[in-house]
Design a protein around this motif. Structure first.
Motif, mmCIF file in Angstrom:
data_model
loop_
_atom_site.group_PDB
_atom_site.id
_atom_site.type_symbol
_atom_site.label_atom_id
_atom_site.label_comp_id
_atom_site.label_asym_id
_atom_site.label_seq_id
_atom_site.Cartn_x
_atom_site.Cartn_y
_atom_site.Cartn_z
ATOM 1 N N LEU B 123 27.264 32.923 42.934
ATOM 2 C CA LEU B 123 27.610 34.342 43.042
ATOM 3 C C LEU B 123 26.949 34.964 44.270
ATOM 4 C CD1 LEU B 123 28.836 36.958 42.019
ATOM 5 C CD2 LEU B 123 26.873 37.232 40.512
ATOM 6 N N THR B 124 25.667 34.610 44.461
ATOM 7 C CA THR B 124 24.950 35.131 45.627
ATOM 8 C C THR B 124 25.645 34.721 46.919
ATOM 9 O OG1 THR B 124 22.853 35.113 44.458
ATOM 10 C CG2 THR B 124 22.730 35.058 46.851
ATOM 11 N N ILE B 127 28.820 36.755 47.398
ATOM 12 C CA ILE B 127 28.554 38.123 47.855
ATOM 13 C C ILE B 127 28.104 38.115 49.315
ATOM 14 C CG2 ILE B 127 27.200 40.217 47.465
ATOM 15 C CD1 ILE B 127 27.028 39.429 44.516
ATOM 16 N N LEU B 177 35.182 44.530 49.341
ATOM 17 C CA LEU B 177 34.276 43.775 48.462
ATOM 18 C C LEU B 177 34.873 43.623 47.065
ATOM 19 C CD1 LEU B 177 30.761 45.221 49.431
ATOM 20 C CD2 LEU B 177 31.738 43.003 50.040
ATOM 21 N N LYS B 178 35.455 44.690 46.568
ATOM 22 C CA LYS B 178 36.050 44.615 45.222
ATOM 23 C C LYS B 178 37.183 43.590 45.202
ATOM 24 C CE LYS B 178 36.596 49.086 44.659
ATOM 25 N NZ LYS B 178 37.068 50.346 44.092
ATOM 26 N N LEU B 181 35.543 40.079 45.403
ATOM 27 C CA LEU B 181 34.654 39.722 44.279
ATOM 28 C C LEU B 181 35.292 40.040 42.932
ATOM 29 C CD1 LEU B 181 31.375 41.153 45.891
ATOM 30 C CD2 LEU B 181 32.083 38.758 45.790
ATOM 31 N N TYR B 184 34.288 38.505 39.580
ATOM 32 C CA TYR B 184 32.943 38.784 39.055
ATOM 33 C C TYR B 184 32.784 40.240 38.636
ATOM 34 C CZ TYR B 184 32.628 34.665 41.967
ATOM 35 O OH TYR B 184 32.884 33.457 42.543
ATOM 36 N N LEU B 185 33.829 41.008 38.784
ATOM 37 C CA LEU B 185 33.717 42.444 38.536
ATOM 38 C C LEU B 185 34.204 42.870 37.161
ATOM 39 C CD1 LEU B 185 34.841 44.121 41.883
ATOM 40 C CD2 LEU B 185 32.581 44.179 40.848
ATOM 41 N N SER B 187 33.076 42.976 34.287
ATOM 42 C CA SER B 187 32.199 43.915 33.596
ATOM 43 C C SER B 187 31.054 44.345 34.492
ATOM 44 C CB SER B 187 31.637 43.261 32.343
ATOM 45 O OG SER B 187 30.844 42.161 32.730
ATOM 46 N N GLY B 188 31.147 43.939 35.737
ATOM 47 C CA GLY B 188 30.044 44.259 36.644
ATOM 48 C C GLY B 188 28.959 43.220 36.600
#
Lengths: 171, 194
Positions: B123-124, B127, B177-178, B181, B184-185, B187-188
């Protein structure tokens, strides 16, 4: 803050330091329509993702002292801001004055040297006059005559016996 | 700041204390290595001291400070693009990724499991990748917004643009970004099933 329009609440939520109480109010039932609520959820989710991503480091406890030490090390004269409040061209003026002074000093030295040496004619001494006289004799080369100490020691006024010596040396 | 302009080192130290964390965090967002970020942040404050004479009272201090921070950081980022092997001190590599981890501590049983760590690392990386792909101005605007403790007006000053343009930069960055990603969004949070 009291976000009234769609643009206001979006700016608030996606902007610097969203106020938690405003966010709670936005999340409460009836404030936003369903599409806006979904948008709000997305924005908050992105905030959480970014917040959790590589938590930024805190500055070390000796950060300020290291900076001050570095500033001091570089020397207070160089590091201290020069004459705050004055226009930049004045603050930079000392460099121009320094450069101008250096140029003026060079020019003065050159002029002094020229004055001391004088004109080309004045620089010709008795030796030069003798060698010039020797070179005027037939078959004599001035450069060759200049190598002879005897010729250079001859007097400025040419004499017949000197001419004979010069002609003999030129053989 | 006026006292700093007059060479008051104690006042300068106070300014450093007040602003060190936002500056370190901002630099870190553009140069994601904690040690390098701290070194560069120190250079920002040294530069602040040197150029304090150029500060005018009409300007916001935060704008002046973060303009220096932005310029120095971008210079460093560009330098790294030209000389990828270099770091500020010529030592450690620029990233703190999994390579060269001989010195890392062995995790104790209370730490997250290996697969969870791997998921977080993934995930890192995602991002990082998404942030790195943003245009420089959008990335800087986002970093100033989230880490610099600056208002939209102050960010606009640092970037040399208007407030509406700044909001637009930030919104475009967030939209990108949304989009990147999205898995992974949900639920945040990290969602392994996504």
């Amino acid at each position: 803050m009291n976000p009234e329009s769609h643009e206001d609440w979006l700016d608030h939520v996606s902007g610097p330091r969203p106020d938690p109480s405003v966010v709670r109010r936005l999340q409460s039932h009836g404030v936003l329509n369903p599409a806006e609520r979904r948008r709000l959820a997305d924005e908050l989710a992105l905030n959480r993702l970014l917040d959790a991503h590589r938590p930024a480091p805190a500055a070390s406890s000796n950060f300020a002292s290291l900076v001050v030490a570095e500033v001091s090390r570089e020397g207070s004269a160089a590091a201290r801001p020069a004459l705050p409040g004055l226009p930049a061209w004045i603050r930079m003026g000392w460099r121009r004055v320094l450069a101008g002074g250096a140029v003026a000093a060079c020019a003065s030295l050159a002029a002094l040297a020229l004055l001391r040496t004088g004109s080309p004619e004045l620089r010709l001494g008795p030796e030069s006059a003798t060698i010039a006289h020797a070179a005027s004799l037939p078959g004599v080369d001035a450069a060759t005559m200049a190598d002879f100490d005897a010729v250079r020691r001859l007097g400025a006024e040419p004499r017949p016996e000197d001419d004979a010596l010069i002609l003999a040396l030129a053989q | 700041m006026q006292r700093v302009c007059e060479g008051d080192i104690a006042a300068f130290e106070g300014l450093v204390e007040r602003w060190k964390t936002p500056v370190v965090r901002f630099v870190f967002r553009l140069l994601p290595d904690p040690d390098e970020a701290e070194d560069l942040a120190q250079a920002v404050f040294v530069q602040l001291w040197k150029t304090a004479g150029r500060y005018t009272r009409r300007a916001r201090f935060s704008t002046f400070l973060f303009t220096i921070a932005r310029n120095l950081t971008l210079n460093e980022v560009r330098r790294r693009v030209r000389h990828p092997a270099d770091s500020l001190e010529g030592g450690r590599p620029a990233t703190d990724d999994a390579e060269g981890d001989e010195g890392r501590p062995i995790p104790d049983p209370g730490q997250p499991a290996a697969d969870e760590l791997a998921q977080r690392a993934e995930l890192t990386a995602k991002i990082d990748e998404a942030l790195a792909a943003l245009p420089e101005k959008q990335r800087t605007a986002l970093a100033l917004c989230r880490e610099g403790e600056l208002s939209y007006e102050e960010i606009a000053d640092v970037l040399g643009t208007t407030v509406p343009a700044t909001k637009s930069l930030i919104h475009r960055a967030r939209e990108t970004l949304k989009g990147r990603l999205k898995p992974y969004l949900a639920s945040g949070d990290w969602d392994p099933a996504a």
